[in-house]
Design an enzyme around this catalytic site. Structure first.
Site, PDB file in Angstrom:
ATOM      1  CB  SER A   1      -8.202   3.580   3.029  1.00  0.00           C
ATOM      2  OG  SER A   1      -7.316   2.935   3.924  1.00  0.00           O
TER       3      SER A   1
ATOM      4  CB  SER B   1      -8.369   0.472   5.688  1.00  0.00           C
ATOM      5  OG  SER B   1      -9.130   1.645   5.634  1.00  0.00           O
TER       6      SER B   1
ATOM      7  CE  LYS C   1      -3.867   1.951   2.699  1.00  0.00           C
ATOM      8  NZ  LYS C   1      -4.800   1.708   3.843  1.00  0.00           N
TER       9      LYS C   1
HETATM   10  N1  GLN Z   1     -13.018   4.007   6.584  1.00  0.00           N
HETATM   11  C1  GLN Z   1     -12.433   4.370   7.849  1.00  0.00           C
HETATM   12  C2  GLN Z   1     -11.999   5.812   7.789  1.00  0.00           C
HETATM   13  O1  GLN Z   1     -12.204   6.405   6.804  1.00  0.00           O
HETATM   14  C3  GLN Z   1     -11.277   3.463   8.165  1.00  0.00           C
HETATM   15  C4  GLN Z   1     -10.096   3.726   7.335  1.00  0.00           C
HETATM   16  C5  GLN Z   1      -8.906   2.868   7.691  1.00  0.00           C
HETATM   17  O2  GLN Z   1      -9.041   1.817   8.307  1.00  0.00           O
HETATM   18  N2  GLN Z   1      -7.741   3.361   7.313  1.00  0.00           N
HETATM   19  O3  GLN Z   1     -11.459   6.334   8.695  1.00  0.00           O
END
Ligand code: GLN
Length: 513
Positions: free
Chosen positions: A164, A188, A89
């Site tokens: 994400s 995510s 990532k």
């Molecule tokens: N969707 C959640 C957020 O926007 C979690 C994102 C993540 O785990 N990085 O904060």
């Protein structure tokens, strides 16, 4: 077996290299070929190490050839992921490669050092193919907040891959790599794994070093693997886990060697017998799609038929987790993102004006809408006069969430079984204009992060032809046990018709614009 290389697991690749059936360079070339043909449509990758990785594959092949000349023990002694291609990532630093965290703020930034997990992957012999797309600074649930490109779901190119870590999930789901790295602050890894039909694990907070990872919310962020089997996820977790003097929150607990010898096949299925699973009723949240609920309940029934005991339980604080997260995560993000001032990292819009003007124009142009929203939320929650009402209160609720889970482990349950996401992958744009709808996508994953626990999503069926994930949540440091249960579930359902279905839009990705 050429076209099959891309569908092989990491464990199969390692075995094939060891026996000399095929080479790492052949595999890498096939994957690079697939990426070259399909990624214009898939959008999973932000940076490829095409030339470097071919050289590294060649060196891995040389090492296998030399070891083979010295016998089976010498081959066995080679690093566990030697010659296995992986993706990172784009928030993981790797010396000499760009790291953008999906943000224009870091456009042009080239990492001067390796994250600890990058060094560990290199030491394990993994070949880093490149960096994958993500929501800007890991804020989002669909990867639509990337400042660079759209990543599609290989199951339906009209739909999001989740987020994400959507690029890492789509790359593995589309057979561009057997393994990839994601980060999970509120879901995510598990949510995109669920939406793309692969396995993804968020380890216990502190299991994997965060040194060299672009920080979002430091008390919640954890790095973990995406894979197409529990065994592969375990191999990658074993490679990246462990204490790190550069991350004071990393645990000194030794890495569980059971990750390298996960039960397989019948042995894994038999081990399900007698396991005790807690099924929390609050995870079947309001608005959950009936097809998702049906697939998860069918998975639970399959575990029960295999001899597991399932008890419905209540985790009453579940409904408060989301609200609490949206205080804690933005608060920590607002502090972490203060460093992007246009002087120390990446993009700078400092012109001839004063210092404040330079900060304002850099941050005003560098950050996208969701990141700005989080900075405003977090700064507000931490401001004098509101700190006690919001941040302090949220931290207290966090303790209550952790205690809810503790009761489950004290009662002797092996794991919690639950949905990973309330819905299957949705269409692009469906939640973009409504931030709260996007936030609700993580209702099933966020409590785990608030309590620091390990959790994974493993594929458990299809709803309207789209993947559904079964979530397993465990006590701290129970990663090997959770992955063994996932391996057992894989074995129990190996002949299920949905397992034979490939990502339906994969064939249309090649050569498409
Ligand atoms: N969707 C959640 C957020 O926007 C979690 C994102 C993540 O785990 N990085 O904060």
């Amino acid at each position: 077996m050429s076209a099959e290389f891309r569908r092989a697991t990491a464990a199969q690749l390692r075995a094939g290299y060891g026996s000399g059936t095929f080479t790492s360079l052949e595999v890498v070339d096939e994957l690079l070929g697939a990426i070259a043909q399909e990624d214009a449509a898939l959008g999973a990758w932000l940076h490829l190490r095409t030339d470097e990785v071919r050289g590294e594959a060649q060196r891995a092949d040389d090492a296998y050839a030399a070891a083979r000349a010295n016998g089976a023990d010498a081959v066995h002694a080679l690093a566990p992921l030697l010659g296995v291609p992986v993706a990172l990532k784009d928030l993981v630093n790797m010396r000499g490669t760009p790291t953008t965290a999906g943000s224009k703020m870091l456009e042009g930034y080239v990492s001067p050092y390796d994250a600890t997990i990058t060094s560990k992957l290199k030491a394990a012999g993994a070949l880093i193919l490149g960096k994958t797309n993500m929501d800007e600074f890991a804020m989002g649930s669909s990867t639509e907040f990337s400042a660079y490109r759209r990543t599609v779901n290989p199951w339906d190119r009209e739909r999001v891959p989740g987020g994400s870590s959507g690029g890492s999930a789509s790359a593995v789901a589309a057979f561009h790599a057997p393994l990839s790295i994601g980060s999970d602050t509120g879901g995510s890894i598990r949510q995109p794994a669920s939406l793309t039909g692969i396995t993804g694990m968020k380890p216990t907070y502190g299991r994997v070093s965060r040194y060299g990872i672009v920080a979002f919310a430091s008390s919640l962020d954890q790095i973990g693997p995406f894979a197409r089997s529990a065994q592969d996820a375990a191999l990658m977790l074993h490679a990246i886990a462990g204490s790190d003097p550069r991350d004071a929150t990393s645990s000194a607990l030794p890495v569980d060697s059971a990750l390298l010898t996960l039960p397989q096949g019948d042995q894994a299925a038999i081990a399900i017998k007698g396991k005790r699973f807690a099924l929390p009723k609050e995870y079947f949240v309001a608005g959950m799609e009936p097809g998702v609920e049906a697939a998860v309940r069918a998975a639970v029934a399959a575990l029960q038929s295999a001899g597991a005991v399932i008890d419905e339980v209540s985790l009453p604080t579940t409904e408060h987790a989301l609200a609490t997260y949206y205080i804690v995560a933005p608060a920590e993000a607002s502090a972490n993102l203060a460093r992007y001032d246009g002087i120390r990292f990446g993009a700078s819009k400092h012109g001839g004006g004063d210092l404040l003007g330079g900060y304002l124009s850099t941050r005003g142009r560098g950050f996208g809408p969701e990141v700005r929203r989080r900075i405003m939320l977090g700064t507000y929650a931490l401001s004098a006069g509101f700190y006690d009402a919001y941040y302090l209160k949220a931290q207290k609720v966090r303790t209550l969430i952790a205690r809810d889970f503790d009761r489950i482990w004290s009662a002797g349950y092996d794991a919690i079984v639950a949905p990973a996401s309330p819905s299957v992958a949705w269409k692009f744009g469906a939640k973009l204009s409504d931030p709260v709808a996007m936030y609700l996508a993580d209702a099933c994953t966020i409590p785990t992060n608030m309590a620091g626990l390990p959790g994974l999503s493993t594929p458990c069926g299809l709803s309207d032809g789209l993947p559904v994930g079964l979530q397993l949540i465990g006590a701290p440091w129970s990663e090997a046990a959770l992955l063994s249960i996932a391996a057992g579930y894989e074995a129990l359902t190996v002949d299920a018709p949905w397992r034979a279905v490939e990502p339906t839009d994969l064939a249309t990705l090649g050569g498409a614009a």
